[in-house]
Design a protein around this motif. Sequence first.
Motif, mmCIF file in Angstrom:
data_model
loop_
_atom_site.group_PDB
_atom_site.id
_atom_site.type_symbol
_atom_site.label_atom_id
_atom_site.label_comp_id
_atom_site.label_asym_id
_atom_site.label_seq_id
_atom_site.Cartn_x
_atom_site.Cartn_y
_atom_site.Cartn_z
ATOM 1 N N GLN A 76 -9.578 39.149 2.579
ATOM 2 C CA GLN A 76 -10.123 38.394 1.448
ATOM 3 C C GLN A 76 -11.641 38.459 1.512
ATOM 4 N N THR A 77 -12.241 39.016 0.478
ATOM 5 C CA THR A 77 -13.705 39.065 0.430
ATOM 6 C C THR A 77 -14.195 38.222 -0.738
ATOM 7 N N TRP A 78 -15.355 37.662 -0.549
ATOM 8 C CA TRP A 78 -15.962 36.834 -1.590
ATOM 9 C C TRP A 78 -16.234 37.675 -2.835
ATOM 10 N N ALA A 79 -16.703 38.896 -2.649
ATOM 11 C CA ALA A 79 -17.010 39.763 -3.792
ATOM 12 C C ALA A 79 -15.773 39.996 -4.661
ATOM 13 N N MET A 80 -14.630 40.193 -4.027
ATOM 14 C CA MET A 80 -13.401 40.416 -4.794
ATOM 15 C C MET A 80 -12.979 39.144 -5.519
ATOM 16 N N PHE A 81 -13.131 38.004 -4.868
ATOM 17 C CA PHE A 81 -12.810 36.736 -5.520
ATOM 18 C C PHE A 81 -13.715 36.519 -6.726
ATOM 19 N N VAL A 82 -15.021 36.728 -6.527
ATOM 20 C CA VAL A 82 -15.993 36.530 -7.614
ATOM 21 C C VAL A 82 -15.679 37.451 -8.785
ATOM 22 N N GLU A 83 -15.347 38.695 -8.502
ATOM 23 C CA GLU A 83 -15.009 39.641 -9.571
ATOM 24 C C GLU A 83 -13.798 39.160 -10.373
ATOM 25 N N ALA A 84 -12.763 38.707 -9.669
ATOM 26 C CA ALA A 84 -11.569 38.205 -10.356
ATOM 27 C C ALA A 84 -11.884 36.931 -11.132
ATOM 28 N N PHE A 85 -12.646 36.032 -10.519
ATOM 29 C CA PHE A 85 -13.026 34.772 -11.171
ATOM 30 C C PHE A 85 -13.830 35.047 -12.437
ATOM 31 N N ASN A 86 -14.809 35.935 -12.314
ATOM 32 C CA ASN A 86 -15.633 36.283 -13.478
ATOM 33 C C ASN A 86 -14.798 36.929 -14.572
ATOM 34 N N GLY A 87 -13.847 37.762 -14.187
ATOM 35 C CA GLY A 87 -12.968 38.376 -15.169
ATOM 36 C C GLY A 87 -12.167 37.349 -15.944
ATOM 37 N N LYS A 88 -11.810 36.273 -15.282
ATOM 38 C CA LYS A 88 -11.031 35.213 -15.925
ATOM 39 C C LYS A 88 -11.915 34.246 -16.715
ATOM 40 N N TYR A 89 -12.996 33.789 -16.129
ATOM 41 C CA TYR A 89 -13.778 32.703 -16.721
ATOM 42 C C TYR A 89 -15.075 33.117 -17.405
ATOM 43 N N PHE A 90 -15.437 34.382 -17.312
ATOM 44 C CA PHE A 90 -16.608 34.901 -18.013
ATOM 45 C C PHE A 90 -16.163 36.050 -18.903
ATOM 46 N N SER A 91 -15.507 35.720 -19.975
ATOM 47 C CA SER A 91 -15.008 36.760 -20.866
ATOM 48 C C SER A 91 -16.168 37.569 -21.445
ATOM 49 N N GLU A 92 -15.847 38.776 -21.840
ATOM 50 C CA GLU A 92 -16.868 39.653 -22.434
ATOM 51 C C GLU A 92 -17.492 39.004 -23.662
ATOM 52 N N SER A 93 -16.681 38.377 -24.490
ATOM 53 C CA SER A 93 -17.223 37.761 -25.704
ATOM 54 C C SER A 93 -18.136 36.584 -25.366
ATOM 55 N N ALA A 94 -17.792 35.808 -24.335
ATOM 56 C CA ALA A 94 -18.648 34.686 -23.929
ATOM 57 C C ALA A 94 -19.982 35.209 -23.387
ATOM 58 N N ARG A 95 -19.929 36.284 -22.609
ATOM 59 C CA ARG A 95 -21.165 36.872 -22.083
ATOM 60 C C ARG A 95 -22.036 37.412 -23.212
ATOM 61 N N GLU A 96 -21.399 38.051 -24.182
ATOM 62 C CA GLU A 96 -22.153 38.580 -25.323
ATOM 63 C C GLU A 96 -22.784 37.453 -26.133
ATOM 64 N N GLN A 97 -22.073 36.338 -26.256
ATOM 65 C CA GLN A 97 -22.614 35.194 -26.985
ATOM 66 C C GLN A 97 -23.867 34.658 -26.286
#
Length: 167
Positions: A76-97
């Motif tokens: 378990q690496t923090w980088a992998m967790f962060v990537e998965a978390f960001n994929g779930k909670y930082f959607s592309e549309s939210a980032r673009e907004q």
Amino acid sequence: MHQLVEQFIKLKSPKFDGRGDLEGALLWMEELEKAFEVLGCTEEEKVTLAVYQLQGNANDWWKATRGVIFPAGTAQTWAMFVEAFNGKYFSESAREQKLSEFMRLWQGQRTVDQYEAEFARLSKFTPKMVEDPIDRARRFRDGLKPDLRSQMISLNLRGYNEIYDRA
């Protein structure tokens, strides 16, 4: 691990329930990372402590996706967790907004301090646009009221703090 969890709890790191907006998720991650730095956590400990703070919808998400993110036998690496978390909670549309908000930001009727606070808040969502100190300073300067902006240009100020202090 038991001692680490006790120390972590004493820091009163926030819980995350998966509801709310992009900024809430970002704030949660920032607060966790501050705690991890203080505690000197390993990669695996970071994941364990972050998961400990998940509640409700976020905990359900984690239980459903943990095996995909970290298949059996995978470290378990923090980088992998962060990537998965960001994929779930930082959607592309939210980032673009948020990027769009940042691009449209200008001082308007705000005081310089209010403008700077909003600039700092939104710049968290556009790290590539502000990672270079000169680009950050230029973007801040260009959002100032025209009279202030022209003064900053004529003074040939280049640093972010220098421009902010002078404005």
